[in-house]
Enzyme design. Structure first.
Site, PDB file in Angstrom:
ATOM      1  CE  LYS A 199      -0.472   0.290   5.079  1.00 51.03           C
ATOM      2  NZ  LYS A 199      -0.170  -1.225   5.783  1.00 51.03           N
ATOM      3  CG  HIS A 229       1.145  -2.046  12.169  1.00 52.95           C
ATOM      4  ND1 HIS A 229       1.938  -1.005  12.379  1.00 52.95           N
ATOM      5  CD2 HIS A 229       1.874  -1.680  10.585  1.00 52.95           C
ATOM      6  CE1 HIS A 229       2.550   0.008  10.823  1.00 52.95           C
ATOM      7  NE2 HIS A 229       1.673  -0.667  10.323  1.00 52.95           N
ATOM      8  N   GLY A 267       6.126   0.703  10.999  1.00 51.07           N
ATOM      9  CA  GLY A 267       6.610   1.221  11.240  1.00 51.07           C
ATOM     10  C   GLY A 267       7.829   1.333  11.439  1.00 51.07           C
ATOM     11  CD  GLU A 285       2.247  -6.671   8.450  1.00 50.74           C
ATOM     12  OE1 GLU A 285       0.960  -5.056   9.096  1.00 50.74           O
ATOM     13  OE2 GLU A 285       1.398  -7.238   8.750  1.00 50.74           O
TER      14      GLU A 285
END
Length: 475
Positions: free
Chosen positions: A103, A231, A271, A301
């Protein structure tokens, strides 16, 4: 041999046409990243290659005579930077397998490079999953990291054999039981993301008080709890948040095992910020060592970490308006570019970014990179590099050596379309000149719109400052 442009993908790709600037003299392959890990000349060579591509492109465009759209904003992407970031990740987080959050920037060349290097992918929709599958990625390397999924997307996911997915509520468990009962479920827990650039905990994550209920329901429904996910927010700055999240995750692991589950994976989310990556990696490694046995697989991620610094955006000045202070008589100028917050500067609104303009070319100084376009590829690494922000001694005689004040605006008719309320430069910028913006690879073109009829497809020109990246992609 001079650089040559070749088509790498179909020009009707949804994110605009692409070009590869094929380079023979790339930086030698190495296992280092940024900061103190980068050889002294690596950043300089990469800058020169980007500058050469920028100057070559704008030299081919005459805004006074070109066809509509030929002077549109465009990107130059250094795939070598993405490669270096991956090697940096492997060096500092060897236990953690990155699953790139597409994304952030679903650029097709970035995806192909990371897929070939062995990364996994974090997808949140059918379109993202489809894009990754089309380049040959095995479904086992995809995590459907969307705690609240569309039913039709979930059916598609099940048909494609994508099993890894996150959840954080009871309704989602019933949905998974109905449509994808073979899923490997990761319970996403709530974290403290108060020190993050973009907070996510107000939307996703089960509180620790609710995790037991969710685990027991999953057991009742005969679903598979395969792990835990968290997250700490996009652009995290507090490393302690990772420590607390890993500690909480271990608690959930233990309770899942007590119920008869066999969780095997921890997803530490995103992050990660390039500027503080080593510090974050050290803290995360210690937390994993303390709380997660070696039998537990660790994935992450990352998004902006990989692409932010790899993309540079160039924009044309399409209009200029003079503003005079009636009391002092001082003049300032409003510059209007052919890209704005409804386009590739959407990061200003959605990602809290503050892009810094620099002068690429003006009528008085055609080349602010000081790159000799007539030079050969072999002499590229000997070229000098300067930018408007670095050229502190330059002055414009028309204003007596004083810095000129500008505000910078996008092309739409909306007053919110402001890129910079105030920017000072010692050089005069006029219609037809070019500005460039570095660090434009995260949450930019992926969220561009067609508002007011302006295009959301902007050309990307690729260079590679790493021999390893060039070899992987066949440049």
């Amino acid at each position: 041999m001079a650089p040559s442009a070749v088509d790498a993908f179909n020009n009707d790709h949804q994110y605009g046409p692409v070009k590869i600037e094929q380079e023979i003299n790339c930086i030698s392959d190495h296992d280092f990243g940024r900061n103190d890990y980068v050889p002294n000349n690596a950043a300089k060579i990469a800058k020169e290659m980007i500058g050469a591509a920028l100057q070559k492109h704008i030299k081919s465009v005459n805004p006074s005579e070109c066809e509509a759209g030929e002077e549109d904003a465009f990107f130059v992407a250094d795939i070598g930077e993405v490669y270096r970031q991956h090697m940096r990740w492997k060096k500092n987080l060897p236990r953690v397998t990155p699953h790139y959050a597409i994304k952030c920037n679903p650029d097709p060349v970035v995806l192909q490079l990371l897929a070939t290097l062995g990364a996994g992918f974090d997808c949140a929709s059918k379109a993202e999953i489809e894009q990754v599958l089309k380049i040959g990625v095995d479904p086992s390397r995809i995590i459907y990291a969307q705690p609240c999924k569309t039913k039709s997307y979930l059916r598609y996911t099940a048909k494609q054999n994508v099993r890894q997915m996150t959840f954080d509520n009871t309704d989602e468990l019933y949905k998974v039981k109905e449509l994808c009962p073979e899923a490997e479920l990761y319970l996403r827990i709530l974290t403290d993301d108060s020190a993050s650039l973009c907070r996510l905990s107000n939307k996703f994550g089960a509180s620790m008080e609710n995790t037991q209920e969710l685990l027991e329901l999953a057991k009742e429904l005969d679903l598979n709890i395969a792990g835990v996910a968290f997250h700490v927010g996009s652009g995290a700055t507090d490393t302690a948040a990772f420590v607390k999240a890993v500690t909480d995750a271990r608690d959930v692991f233990d309770r899942a095992k007590a119920l008869g589950f066999a969780p095997h994976t921890l997803d530490v989310g995103g992050g990660f910020v390039s500027e503080t990556f080593e510090e974050t990696a050290d803290v995360l490694n210690m937390a994993l060592e303390a709380h997660m046995p070696s039998s537990i697989r660790i994935i992450a991620e990352p998004g902006r970490y990989y692409t932010s610094s790899a993309f540079t955006l160039a924009c044309n000045v399409i209009a200029r308006r003079t503003v005079e202070d009636r009391e002092t008589g001082e003049k300032s100028y409003m510059l209007y570019l052919n890209d704005g917050v409804y386009g590739n500067f959407s990061s200003i609104i959605f990602d809290h970014q503050h892009p810094i303009p620099q002068i690429l070319s003006t009528s008085r100084k055609q080349n602010n990179y000081n790159y000799d376009l007539s030079s050969s590829t072999e002499s590229l690494t000997d070229s000098g590099y300067t930018s408007a922000s670095e050229d502190t001694n330059s002055t414009d005689p028309s204003i007596g050596g004083k810095a000129i004040t500008y505000s910078i605006w996008g092309p739409t008719c909306d007053g919110i379309d402001c890129i910079s309320e105030q920017w000072k430069s010692a050089q005069t910028v006029d219609v037809g000149d070019w500005l460039y913006f570095e660090d434009m690879g995260a949450y930019t073109k992926c969220s561009a719109t067609k508002f007011n009829g302006f295009t959301d497809k902007h050309e990307t020109i690729y260079v590679s400052s790493e021999a390893g990246a060039s070899a992987v992609l066949g440049f």
